[in-house]
Design a protein around this motif. Structure first.
Motif, PDB file in Angstrom:
ATOM      1  N   HIS A 150       0.625  -1.465  -0.581  1.00 28.86           N
ATOM      2  CA  HIS A 150      -0.078  -0.422   0.498  1.00 28.86           C
ATOM      3  C   HIS A 150       0.843   1.442   0.282  1.00 28.86           C
ATOM      4  O   HIS A 150       2.209   1.348   0.815  1.00 28.86           O
TER       5      HIS A 150
ATOM      6  N   SER B 268      -1.121   4.427   8.618  1.00 27.77           N
ATOM      7  CA  SER B 268      -1.086   5.451   8.788  1.00 27.77           C
ATOM      8  C   SER B 268      -2.035   6.400   8.126  1.00 27.77           C
ATOM      9  O   SER B 268      -2.281   7.751   8.933  1.00 27.77           O
TER      10      SER B 268
ATOM     11  N   ASN C 296      -1.792  13.401  15.776  1.00 24.78           N
ATOM     12  CA  ASN C 296      -1.446  14.480  16.534  1.00 24.78           C
ATOM     13  C   ASN C 296      -0.212  14.267  17.242  1.00 24.78           C
ATOM     14  O   ASN C 296       0.313  12.899  16.860  1.00 24.78           O
TER      15      ASN C 296
ATOM     16  N   PHE D 180       5.454  -9.640  -0.438  1.00 25.41           N
ATOM     17  CA  PHE D 180       6.765 -10.140  -0.089  1.00 25.41           C
ATOM     18  C   PHE D 180       5.911 -11.524   1.238  1.00 25.41           C
ATOM     19  O   PHE D 180       5.143 -10.796   2.349  1.00 25.41           O
TER      20      PHE D 180
ATOM     21  N   GLY E 232       2.118   1.440  17.515  1.00 25.17           N
ATOM     22  CA  GLY E 232       1.129   1.515  18.245  1.00 25.17           C
ATOM     23  C   GLY E 232      -0.015   2.587  17.906  1.00 25.17           C
ATOM     24  O   GLY E 232       0.382   2.674  16.460  1.00 25.17           O
TER      25      GLY E 232
ATOM     26  N   TYR F  66       3.744   8.029  14.406  1.00 25.84           N
ATOM     27  CA  TYR F  66       3.550   9.539  13.942  1.00 25.84           C
ATOM     28  C   TYR F  66       4.810  10.548  15.058  1.00 25.84           C
ATOM     29  O   TYR F  66       6.185  11.049  14.347  1.00 25.84           O
ATOM     30  N   GLN F  67       4.109  10.581  15.914  1.00 26.47           N
ATOM     31  CA  GLN F  67       4.646  11.721  16.962  1.00 26.47           C
ATOM     32  C   GLN F  67       6.005  11.070  17.319  1.00 26.47           C
ATOM     33  O   GLN F  67       6.552  11.921  18.185  1.00 26.47           O
TER      34      GLN F  67
HETATM   35  C1  LIG Z   1      -7.404   5.975  14.302  1.00 28.13           C
HETATM   36  C2  LIG Z   1      -5.706   6.508  14.791  1.00 28.13           C
HETATM   37  C3  LIG Z   1      -5.423   7.292  14.828  1.00 28.13           C
HETATM   38  C4  LIG Z   1      -4.144   7.570  15.755  1.00 28.13           C
HETATM   39  N1  LIG Z   1      -3.630   8.224  15.562  1.00 28.13           N
HETATM   40  C5  LIG Z   1      -2.671   8.459  16.090  1.00 28.13           C
HETATM   41  C6  LIG Z   1      -1.826  10.200  16.627  1.00 28.13           C
HETATM   42  O1  LIG Z   1      -2.670  11.552  16.389  1.00 28.13           O
HETATM   43  N2  LIG Z   1      -1.006  10.396  16.315  1.00 28.13           N
HETATM   44  C7  LIG Z   1       0.224   9.281  16.428  1.00 28.13           C
HETATM   45  O2  LIG Z   1       1.237   8.739  16.355  1.00 28.13           O
HETATM   46  N3  LIG Z   1      -0.036   7.975  15.759  1.00 28.13           N
HETATM   47  C8  LIG Z   1      -1.900   8.443  15.775  1.00 28.13           C
HETATM   48  N4  LIG Z   1      -1.982   6.137  15.136  1.00 28.13           N
HETATM   49  C9  LIG Z   1      -1.136   5.576  14.969  1.00 28.13           C
HETATM   50  C10 LIG Z   1      -0.685   5.635  13.664  1.00 28.13           C
HETATM   51  O3  LIG Z   1      -0.944   5.702  12.539  1.00 28.13           O
HETATM   52  C11 LIG Z   1       0.419   4.537  13.412  1.00 28.13           C
HETATM   53  O4  LIG Z   1       1.317   3.693  14.300  1.00 28.13           O
HETATM   54  C12 LIG Z   1       1.085   4.247  11.868  1.00 28.13           C
HETATM   55  O5  LIG Z   1       0.801   4.657  11.461  1.00 28.13           O
HETATM   56  C13 LIG Z   1       2.053   2.992  11.972  1.00 28.13           C
HETATM   57  O6  LIG Z   1       2.323   3.529  10.476  1.00 28.13           O
HETATM   58  P1  LIG Z   1       3.352   1.590  10.304  1.00 28.13           P
HETATM   59  O7  LIG Z   1       4.311   2.711   8.746  1.00 28.13           O
HETATM   60  O8  LIG Z   1       4.272   1.052  10.971  1.00 28.13           O
HETATM   61  O9  LIG Z   1       2.459   0.994   9.072  1.00 28.13           O
HETATM   62  P2  LIG Z   1       1.177   1.229   8.117  1.00 28.13           P
HETATM   63  O10 LIG Z   1       0.929   2.564   8.229  1.00 28.13           O
HETATM   64  O11 LIG Z   1       0.436   0.179   8.832  1.00 28.13           O
HETATM   65  O12 LIG Z   1       2.471   0.742   6.588  1.00 28.13           O
HETATM   66  C14 LIG Z   1       3.123  -0.922   6.994  1.00 28.13           C
HETATM   67  C15 LIG Z   1       3.223  -0.653   5.067  1.00 28.13           C
HETATM   68  O13 LIG Z   1       3.478  -1.807   5.046  1.00 28.13           O
HETATM   69  C16 LIG Z   1       3.459  -2.013   4.041  1.00 28.13           C
HETATM   70  N5  LIG Z   1       3.294  -4.279   4.027  1.00 28.13           N
HETATM   71  C17 LIG Z   1       3.002  -4.484   5.013  1.00 28.13           C
HETATM   72  N6  LIG Z   1       3.407  -5.852   4.560  1.00 28.13           N
HETATM   73  C18 LIG Z   1       3.931  -5.750   3.611  1.00 28.13           C
HETATM   74  C19 LIG Z   1       3.861  -7.133   2.933  1.00 28.13           C
HETATM   75  N7  LIG Z   1       4.224  -8.487   3.128  1.00 28.13           N
HETATM   76  N8  LIG Z   1       4.512  -6.913   1.633  1.00 28.13           N
HETATM   77  C20 LIG Z   1       4.581  -5.379   1.274  1.00 28.13           C
HETATM   78  N9  LIG Z   1       4.555  -4.338   1.401  1.00 28.13           N
HETATM   79  C21 LIG Z   1       3.763  -4.739   3.029  1.00 28.13           C
HETATM   80  C22 LIG Z   1       1.480  -1.792   4.183  1.00 28.13           C
HETATM   81  O14 LIG Z   1       1.133  -1.620   2.333  1.00 28.13           O
HETATM   82  C23 LIG Z   1       2.009  -0.722   4.167  1.00 28.13           C
HETATM   83  O15 LIG Z   1       3.321   0.219   2.737  1.00 28.13           O
HETATM   84  C24 LIG Z   1      -3.093   6.645  15.437  1.00 28.13           C
HETATM   85  C25 LIG Z   1      -3.667   4.902  14.088  1.00 28.13           C
HETATM   86  C26 LIG Z   1      -5.274   5.119  14.468  1.00 28.13           C
HETATM   87  C27 LIG Z   1      -5.275   3.542  14.044  1.00 28.13           C
END
Ligand SMILES: Cc1cc2nc3c(=O)[nH]c(=O)nc-3n(C[C@H](O)[C@H](O)[C@H](O)COP(=O)(O)OP(=O)(O)OC[C@H]3O[C@@H](n4cnc5c(N)ncnc54)[C@H](O)[C@@H]3O)c2cc1C
Length: 381
Positions: free
Chosen positions: A36, A47, A53, A191, A351, A355-356
Motif C-alpha cells: 500500500h 497510517s 497529533n 512479499f 501502536g 507519527y509522534q
Molecule cells: C484511528 C487512529 C488514530 C491514530 N492517531 C495517531 C496520532 O494521533 N498520532 C500518532 O502518532 N499516531 C497515531 N496513530 C498510530 C499511527 O497511525 C501508526 O502508529 C502508524 O501509522 C504505523 O505506521 P507504520 O508505517 O508502522 O504501518 P502502516 O502504516 O500500516 O504501513 C505498513 C506498510 O507496510 C506495507 N506492507 C505490509 N506488509 C507487506 C508485505 N508483506 N509486502 C509489502 N508491503 C507490505 C503496507 O502496504 C504499508 O505500506 C493512529 C492510528 C489510528 C488507527
C-alpha cells in the motif's frame, strides 16, 4: 564510492520517514517497496487513518519516550518552515479522571495525563513564540495545569499545551516527494518473506540490507512472525465542523476501551472525532452504534463542535473510518538481525504513536543500518 543498496519494505509513516532520513545520505541508494502507498485506504495500512497529533504516551525514561522527544523539534520545524507538509499547531487540552486509571484508554494515556509529564519541557510555548515573541500575554500558552476551579465535575486534573495536528492526506505524499527529490525509487510489491525484498532493489542487484517497516503485518511476515504484535482498533468519524482546538480525555463511561478525542487536521483536512482502543479486535467495518457514541461523547467534551442546542445532527460528516494500531508488547521493535543471510533492520510496532515517534524511531533505525553496513564491509575485508 560504493553505494549502499537499501530496500525499505513498507510505505507507512515508519517506512517513509526512515527512507527520507536514509536518502539524506548520498551514499544510500534506496528503494521503497510496499503493498500500500499514500493515497490508498485499507485496513492493512494504518497510517492514513491516524489523526494525527502529538500527545506523548511513552513512559518516562523508555526508548519510546526518547523517540517522541526527538520527534517534536522536527514537527515544530515542519510547521514553521514547511507549510506544504500539512501540519499545524493546535491548542490542546487533556483531561484526566482517576477512575479511568485501570482502563485500556487510561493506561494508554497514563504518561500524557500526569500532572508533571516529561514532555512538559519539550512542548514549550513555541506557538506563542512563533506568533509573537514580544507579547507576554501569549506565554500563557505554555504547558500548564488547568486551575482546579476550571475543572468540570468528575475531572481530577487537566493540562493545557500547544501541540500539532498532521493532515495525513497531505503529509504522507509530502514524505514521498521529499524522498523522490533525494533519488528514492518507489515500487509496489508484496512479499511473503522479509528477506525476499532484498531481490527487489531497483538497481536489479541484490540489496545490502532491508528495513522492515511493515507495521502490524510483521505478525505474519515470513522471517519475522512477531507474536508480540496485536491490533488496537481505532474507529473515527471525520467531520467538517471545527471547534478550533484539540481535546482528549482519559476515558468514557461507555466502555473501558472506548475513547474520546478531537483534533482538527491542518489545511482543510477536517476534524477527527475518536474513538476506540479495542485491543485484539480486527474488525475493519465501522460500527454504526459506536459511531453514534463517539459523536455524542465528542460534543459533550467540546460543545462548540456544534451550534448551541444541537446534538449529533449538527455534525457534518465527511466519512467514517477504522484503522488498526500496530501495538506491540514491550514497545516498538527497532533492532537489527540477519535473516537468511540478509541484514534486516526492523522499525515497527508503534501502536498509536507512529507519527509522534516517527523521527526518533527512524533515526535509531538509520543508526542500526549504518552499523549493519559497516559489519558487511568488515566481513568483506
Ligand atoms: C484511528 C487512529 C488514530 C491514530 N492517531 C495517531 C496520532 O494521533 N498520532 C500518532 O502518532 N499516531 C497515531 N496513530 C498510530 C499511527 O497511525 C501508526 O502508529 C502508524 O501509522 C504505523 O505506521 P507504520 O508505517 O508502522 O504501518 P502502516 O502504516 O500500516 O504501513 C505498513 C506498510 O507496510 C506495507 N506492507 C505490509 N506488509 C507487506 C508485505 N508483506 N509486502 C509489502 N508491503 C507490505 C503496507 O502496504 C504499508 O505500506 C493512529 C492510528 C489510528 C488507527
Amino acid at each position: 564510492m560504493e553505494e549502499n543498496k537499501i530496500v525499505v519494505l513498507g510505505a507507512g509513516v515508519a517506512g517513509l520517514t526512515t527512507a527520507y532520513l536514509l536518502s539524506q545520505n548520498a551514499a544510500n541508494n534506496v528503494t521503497v517497496i510496499a503493498k500500500h502507498m499514500p493515497g490508498d485506504y485499507d485496513i492493512e495500512y494504518c497510517s492514513p487513518w491516524a489523526g494525527a497529533n502529538y500527545l506523548p504516551v511513552g513512559a518516562q525514561g523508555s526508548a519510546h519516550a526518547e523517540y517522541e522527544k526527538k520527534t517534536w523539534p522536527v514537527l515544530q520545524d515542519l510547521v514553521k518552515n514547511h507549510p506544504e507538509a500539512g501540519i499545524h499547531f493546535q491548542d490542546t487540552v487533556v483531561y484526566n479522571r482517576e477512575k479511568d486509571k485501570q482502563s485500556a484508554t487510561g493506561q494508554w494515556f497514563a504518561e500524557l495525563l500526569k500532572k508533571e509529564p516529561w514532555y512538559k519541557d519539550v512542548v514549550p510555548n513555541v506557538y506563542a513564540a512563533f506568533l509573537n515573541p514580544f507579547d507576554v500575554k501569549l506565554t500563557l500558552l505554555q504547558f500548564r495545569p488547568l486551575p482546579a476551579d476550571q475543572l468540570a465535575a468528575g475531572i481530577d486534573n487537566a493540562s493545557f499545551f500547544t501541540s500539532v495536528c498532521i493532515n495525513t492526506a497531505i503529509y504522507l505524499p509530502w514524505l514521498v516527494g521529499q524522498c523522490r527529490r533525494n533519488g528514492v525509487v518507489f515500487k509496489r510489491g508484496v512479499f511473503k518473506h522479509v528477506a525476499d525484498a532484498a531481490n527487489a532493489h531497483h538497481s536489479g542487484k541484490k540489496a545490502d540490507l532491508v528495513v522492515n517497516c511493515t507495521g502490524l503485518s510483521s505478525k505474519k511476515l515470513g522471517g519475522v512472525m512477531d507474536d508480540k504484535l496485536y491490533p488496537a482498533r481505532g474507529q473515527i468519524v471525520i467531520v467538517r465542523n471545527d471547534p478550533g482546538y484539540m481535546s482528549s480525555a482519559s476515558g468514557t463511561d461507555d466502555g473501558e476501551d472506548e475513547a474520546v478525542y478531537i483534533m482538527g487536521r491542518a489545511a482543510g483536512g477536517g476534524t477527527i472525532l475518536g474513538g476506540s482502543y479495542q485491543k485484539h479486535n480486527w474488525d475493519p467495518v465501522p460500527d454504526p452504534n459506536l459511531a453514534i457514541r463517539i459523536m455524542k461523547r465528542c460534543i459533550e467534551l467540546c460543545p462548540s463542535l456544534v451550534q448551541e442546542g444541537q446534538g449529533i445532527e449538527g455534525l457534518d460528516i465527511i466519512r467514517h473510518g477504522v484503522g488498526l494500531r500496530p501495538l506491540r508488547e514491550g514497545g516498538p521493535r527497532v533492532e537489527k538481525e540477519k535473516i537468511n543471510g540478509t541484514w534486516v533492520v526492523h522499525n515497527y510496532g508503534h501502536g498509536g504513536f507512529g507519527y509522534q515517534a516517527s523521527y526518533g524511531s527512524a533515526d535509531a533505525a538509520v543508526k542500526l543500518v549504518g552499523e549493519a553496513l559497516r559489519q558487511n564491509t568488515q566481513a568483506k575485508l
